[in-house]
Design an enzyme around this catalytic site. Structure first.
Site, short mmCIF file in Angstrom:
data_model
loop_
_atom_site.label_atom_id
_atom_site.label_comp_id
_atom_site.label_asym_id
_atom_site.label_seq_id
_atom_site.Cartn_x
_atom_site.Cartn_y
_atom_site.Cartn_z
N LYS A 199 55.81 120.78 -3.85
CA LYS A 199 55.90 120.70 -2.22
C LYS A 199 53.86 121.18 -2.07
O LYS A 199 53.22 121.47 -2.85
CB LYS A 199 56.82 121.61 -1.99
CG LYS A 199 57.85 120.88 -1.43
CD LYS A 199 57.82 120.09 -1.63
CE LYS A 199 59.51 119.03 -1.09
NZ LYS A 199 60.21 119.81 -1.86
C1 LIG Z 1 64.03 116.68 1.89
C2 LIG Z 1 64.29 117.39 1.66
N1 LIG Z 1 65.00 118.58 2.13
C3 LIG Z 1 65.27 119.31 0.90
C4 LIG Z 1 65.12 119.78 -0.61
C5 LIG Z 1 65.35 120.75 -1.08
O1 LIG Z 1 64.69 121.91 -1.07
P1 LIG Z 1 64.60 122.89 -2.81
O2 LIG Z 1 64.05 122.15 -3.52
O3 LIG Z 1 63.99 123.82 -1.89
O4 LIG Z 1 65.83 123.30 -2.37
C6 LIG Z 1 64.34 118.97 -0.24
C7 LIG Z 1 63.57 118.78 -2.09
O5 LIG Z 1 62.84 118.14 -2.88
C8 LIG Z 1 63.40 117.02 -0.03
O6 LIG Z 1 62.99 116.68 -0.11
#
Ligand SMILES: Cc1ncc(COP(=O)(O)O)c(C=O)c1O
Length: 399
Positions: A199
């Site tokens: 990210k």
């Molecule tokens: C659209 C979206 N929501 C939520 C998440 C979840 O984030 P995390 O990997 O930090 O749990 C991601 C992760 O890639 C994502 O792309």
């Protein structure tokens, strides 16, 4: 006369590059390392001052009153859904095209995700499809700024306000994006972010929920700490050892050294967003007029954060499908990816009774999508390698 086509690496020709260029990765500087080491030498590894400092900086950066740091973007979504009180029997509308975590947040609480189709141009969830998905059981609408492209927040805010629904923005892709000049983070009831290494900024793992509502923020603060009340004044009034678990929560805390890393990275967000925009602009310039590709659409309201640069293949112009193009690009050393398999297609959701074919735009467009490498540490040569490989592969498969 036929034009000679270059021999693809997948067919034994020389690849554009030897080492695979990942589609995304973190960029860690000596200043980030120093910030982490300083915190490791301090008194607090968790629940200390670095957490609070990061939360304050993050809230200010996205124009929200409160920020709560948690252990992942998934925990942020779970916390948001919990704070809204979602429970069995409730429904929440989510895009069919997103990472599974968006929809899973409802399932953790026994609520039902209702998937809505996306718009053909932006691939963002369609306000009309969301409206059509509402039932008397709907409690919330979850939008996703897919690839970092803000949804039409005015349309969703109006929809949510008119129906008395909460609007949750999963902005895992959209840190640094703006909608009509306003930062993503200041536009929904609750907005969630991810600090995963792919990210915009990272804490290794991590997430943040932001809101202007102090009660929602407090609920999430308690939720990340087992559901134990975190009101110090209340605790002091009844004795310093006393605490109360008032509802079921989790250990979703983010450590101080992770917050130190994230805060150090946050200081670079403006420059990094500009770099992401420059890479996206270079792709758009290089691929403009390439008939085998459809490029991202940027609505007039959007200043995107470009987490991803997703192209769509015009398959009728190619002798190969997405699978072959994907494999050929990887053989050239370009780590393309696909975001995402429609969520209701996953076996878990199929077992819950969701059936393919109900989200025609998401399901059709999914077959044509490819994410090109895009991250702040990419060199100009990396960007040009990607352009060269895409051009080479499309030329080879052109009809
Ligand atoms: C659209 C979206 N929501 C939520 C998440 C979840 O984030 P995390 O990997 O930090 O749990 C991601 C992760 O890639 C994502 O792309």
């Amino acid at each position: 006369m036929t034009r000679s086509r270059p021999v693809l690496a997948i067919d034994g020709g020389p690849p554009v590059r030897q080492r695979l260029l990942p589609y995304a990765r973190q960029l860690i500087g000596e200043d980030d390392i120093a910030a982490v080491v300083t915190t490791l030498r301090g008194d607090w590894l968790t629940t200390g001052p670095a957490v609070k400092a990061f939360e304050e900086r993050f809230a200010a950066a996205v124009g929200a009153r409160h920020a709560v740091a948690v252990s992942s973007g998934t925990a942020a979504l779970h916390g948001a859904a919990h704070a809204l009180g979602l429970r069995p029997g409730d429904e929440a509308v989510v895009p069919a095209l997103t990472f599974v975590a968006t929809a899973n947040a409802m399932c953790y609480l026994g609520a039902r995700p209702v998937f809505a189709d996306v718009q053909r141009d932006t691939l963002n969830v369609d306000p009309a499809a969301v409206e059509a998905a509402l039932t008397p059981r709907t409690r919330a609408v979850f939008t996703v700024d897919f690839t970092g492209m803000p949804v039409d927040y005015d349309a969703f805010r109006e929809l949510a306000a008119g129906q008395n629904l909460a609007l949750v923005s999963d902005a895992a892709h959209a840190l640094g994006a703006r909608y009509r000049g306003r930062p993503v983070g200041a536009l929904a009831t609750l907005t969630t972010f991810s600090l995963h290494p792919v990210k915009h900024i990272t804490a290794g793992e991590g997430g943040v929920v932001v809101t202007d509502d102090p009660e929602l923020a407090l609920r999430i603060r308690n939720f990340r700490n087992h559901g134990i009340t975190s009101d110090h004044h209340e605790r002091e009034a009844v004795g310093s050892w006393w605490y109360e678990m008032r509802e079921l929560g989790f250990n979703y805390r983010l450590t101080d050294f992770q917050c130190a890393l994230a805060q150090s990275q946050l200081g670079k967000l403006t420059d990094w967003t500009a770099r992401r925009r420059a890479i996206a602009a270079r792709y758009t310039e290089a691929f403009a007029g390439v008939p085998e590709l459809e490029l991202p659409t940027v609505p007039g309201w959007a200043e995107p954060a470009w987490h991803l640069y997703v192209v769509r293949l015009n398959l009728e112009r190619l002798r190969a499908g997405r699978r072959e193009v994907f494999a050929a690009l990887r053989a050239e050393g370009i780590g393309v990816n696909v975001h995402y398999i429609p969520v209701p297609w996953h076996p878990y959701y199929q077992a819950l009774g969701y059936r393919r074919g109900c989200w025609p735009v998401a399901e059709t467009e999914y077959e044509r999508m490819l994410s090109l490498p895009l991250w702040v540490g990419m060199t100009p040569a990396d960007v040009e390698d990607t352009i060269a490989a895409v051009t080479k592969v499309l030329a080879a498969y052109r009809r």
